[in-house]
Design an enzyme around this catalytic site. Structure first.
Site, PDB file in Angstrom:
ATOM      1  N   GLY A 167     -54.156  16.093   5.813  1.00  0.00           N
ATOM      2  CA  GLY A 167     -53.776  17.467   5.444  1.00  0.00           C
ATOM      3  C   GLY A 167     -52.803  17.473   4.287  1.00  0.00           C
ATOM      4  O   GLY A 167     -52.934  18.255   3.337  1.00  0.00           O
ATOM      5  N   ASP A 168     -51.828  16.597   4.347  1.00  0.00           N
ATOM      6  CA  ASP A 168     -50.868  16.461   3.248  1.00  0.00           C
ATOM      7  C   ASP A 168     -51.449  15.696   2.069  1.00  0.00           C
ATOM      8  O   ASP A 168     -51.303  16.094   0.917  1.00  0.00           O
ATOM      9  CB  ASP A 168     -49.635  15.670   3.733  1.00  0.00           C
ATOM     10  CG  ASP A 168     -48.669  16.534   4.513  1.00  0.00           C
ATOM     11  OD1 ASP A 168     -48.057  17.424   3.911  1.00  0.00           O
ATOM     12  OD2 ASP A 168     -48.525  16.312   5.728  1.00  0.00           O
ATOM     13  N   ILE A 169     -52.080  14.568   2.378  1.00  0.00           N
ATOM     14  CA  ILE A 169     -52.469  13.636   1.317  1.00  0.00           C
ATOM     15  C   ILE A 169     -53.535  14.237   0.404  1.00  0.00           C
ATOM     16  O   ILE A 169     -53.454  14.131  -0.818  1.00  0.00           O
ATOM     17  CB  ILE A 169     -52.942  12.301   1.934  1.00  0.00           C
ATOM     18  CG1 ILE A 169     -51.720  11.595   2.546  1.00  0.00           C
ATOM     19  CG2 ILE A 169     -53.627  11.413   0.903  1.00  0.00           C
ATOM     20  CD1 ILE A 169     -52.062  10.412   3.413  1.00  0.00           C
TER      21      ILE A 169
END
Lengths: 395, 395
Positions: A167-169
């Site tokens: 989700g972040d990456i």
């Protein structure tokens, strides 16, 4: 050595993961990343364990190739200095909750008046527009909402979070893509712009054909375990000491696989000879193949299948990944030497450029390690001014 | 409308997923993508179901904003035409098995002699160097070998493949990043270079802090289910009708969560009041919280937790994702109108640029749809020449 983004200067206000991942990509490719941190505290990730000599391994793994300066953006003087800096950089990146920079008077509309060439990139949970815009999000929340959990997991099992923070990456990667595209445009027109990337959007973008498949068939995709949705055999099989992934992607590979497994009689078996047949008779075929794979170890099967040209691989745990000969040959594990934490192995640079290869020029910085250097050389502040700003807690 | 990569011309030799995903990103941002396909057959993905009026939904979802020309690279005349084309484009992208282009006499060393400014990007399973270089890989194989499967899955459960092809997709994203960086460099120095991206490398790169954590602690990360490795409560909880992801990332959110759940007495409970305590007493806390979440539906909890400012989200299946108000507001589901398949909904563009927004200018092409147009207008071939080339099966 020459680097691709040699002349790109980035003012990096990001913390934790999505933003720092984006600026790490740019730093690896040669941009000068000036990481602006809150005096006395810094990036929240500095407080995430485990630690090596009081330095966070999490923080260090995401902030190589960056220089750290402290600057208090809650103070008027701090804001003034930031505005000053904006004149001398190409990019500013932040991953605050939407609205935070505007409240500080440092939103894109403010900053572009100071430097119309500035590329302003914002990574956030839900983006700078839309009904959820102001909500906080974490990786786990966007993985849940974005659909990837609903299609990850064992067959008939529970929806499962991906074990790395995609989700972040992925939001970090799309932010880097947005910045690079906008920088290219600056070269053409001299005009900067805002890049707005949402973690939720990024999750939707990586679902790719699952969406088209759903809208065409009406089928709601569910976890499929380690099985390919349409190709058989294409999944993990148990061995004497673990599992092996075998991917026989077409009929030629199917024939090679049967021969390698000494199951040549299956090749033209009327139950299995084509991929549609193998899908229909999946369960009996899985039984036969796994009965056979269970007779040897994963390493033995690897050797046999590599020899036969059948795509396969072991399920490597992290300790195996970092010792894999290909991973090593590709320099995908690099060692960096940190001033206080010493040597630390971290992932290498996956973008291999022939003429201007990326590199780890320096380890992650300690908090404010480069404040004096940057304020003096880059923004032409005098030693006296720096001393005064430090005393008043602006730096 | 202005687009960021307005003047970028890409000759796209890619097929299936990793390569087409990279060129889709560039096309979405405005580059002119000329997809070169084998006459009579085209991209392998054209044969992947499900179909809409004989067009593959899989193919269509990855090839919008591209124009298709057919060209037989196995014929000398086809190679000659490709070399001709190389003079007029900025980028060439391929995802063949390493060595394929060299065998055709079309490797980077050959092509840079024709156009020294060319950016040559190659996406492959294991990369163009190293001991596994020549091996074929599929997404499932690199997910297995790259470590992500070993950390994805239910707690104490089996290693699990991520339900979307992150092995391909992340390689596609890094390829796009490499191309954009190299294009930026061309603007500075006039010199092109080769971009070599491996699916396996890309998997290692997205493990990020899992590697640092392992090398620091020696611990081998295992599947953790939907639980955060270090923060509690931060996972999925059962409700009357499914599950909800709740992410109380710090003590302030912990307090808000307790109040919202009418469990205020837990806030300062000596077993749970700090995150380290909540980790130690994880199992009893999970019991209490889930006993409570099971009393209401996911939608009811969403409303309560949103009201309390506690990050949370439902586990959306794909049908829910495409109807989500935020996903819609961010235009993350777009409709494209295909000449034969009609309207199809596909993922939108996650890189939001304020001044030069990405857009779907055209649906995925039918095989060779733009051969005449491109050969004539772009490469200045006459109608006669085109006709002749078509008769000899070069086009």
């Amino acid at each position: 050595m020459d680097v691709a983004l040699e002349n790109v200067k980035v003012l990096d206000l990001t913390r934790v993961l999505a933003g720092p991942y984006a600026t790490m990509i740019l730093g690896d490719l040669g941009a000068d990343i000036i990481k602006v941190e809150m005096p006395g505290k810094g990036d929240d990730a500095r407080a995430f364990g485990p630690y090596v000599n009081e330095e966070s391994a999490y923080f260090m793994s995401l902030n190589r190739n960056k220089r750290s300066i402290t600057l208090n953006l809650k103070e008027e003087e701090g804001k003034r200095i930031l505005r000053d800096m904006i004149k001398k950089v190409d990019v500013v990146v932040e991953n605050f909750r939407p609205g935070t920079m505007e409240k500080l008077g440092l939103g894109y509309e403010d900053l572009k008046k100071i430097n119309p060439k500035i590329v302003y990139a914002a990574a956030s949970g839900f983006g700078h527009t839309g009904p959820y815009s102001k909500r906080a999000a974490y990786d786990a929340v966007v993985q849940a909402m974005g659909g990837i959990m609903s299609i990850t997991g064992q067959e008939n099992g529970k929806p499962t979070r991906v074990g790395t923070s995609v989700g972040d990456i992925n939001a970090g990667m799309f932010t880097a893509i947005g910045i690079l595209s906008a920088l290219y445009r600056v070269k053409e027109t001299g005009k900067g712009q805002k890049v707005d990337v949402a973690m939720l959007d990024s999750q939707v973008a990586i679902l790719e054909n699952a969406i088209a498949r759903h809208v065409v068939t009406g089928e709601i995709p569910a976890p499929k375990g380690n099985r390919h949705p349409a190709i058989v055999p294409f999944e993990t099989f148990e061995t004497t000491d673990g599992e092996i992934m075998i991917a026989a992607g077409n009929d030629a590979l199917w024939a090679k696989l049967c021969k390698a497994m000494e199951l040549g009689e299956l090749i033209d078996d009327p139950k299995y000879k084509t991929n549609p047949l193998r899908n229909t008779n999946y369960h009996s075929l899985k039984g036969i193949l796994e009965y056979t794979t269970k007779k040897k170890s994963t390493a033995e099967w690897q050797e046999i299948l590599d020899g036969a040209g059948v795509p396969n691989g072991p399920i490597n745990t992290i300790d195996k990944v970092i010792e894999d000969p290909q991973v090593k040959a590709r320099e995908m594990i690099l060692e960096m030497d940190h001033p206080t934490a010493g040597k630390l192995r971290v992932p290498g640079i996956p973008v291999k450029l022939s003429d201007t290869p990326g590199q780890i020029r320096c380890a992650a910085p300690t908090l404010g390690q480069h404040t004096d250097e940057i304020m003096r050389e880059y923004f032409e502040y005098s030693d006296e001014e720096i001393e005064k700003l430090r005393k008043t807690k602006v730096l």
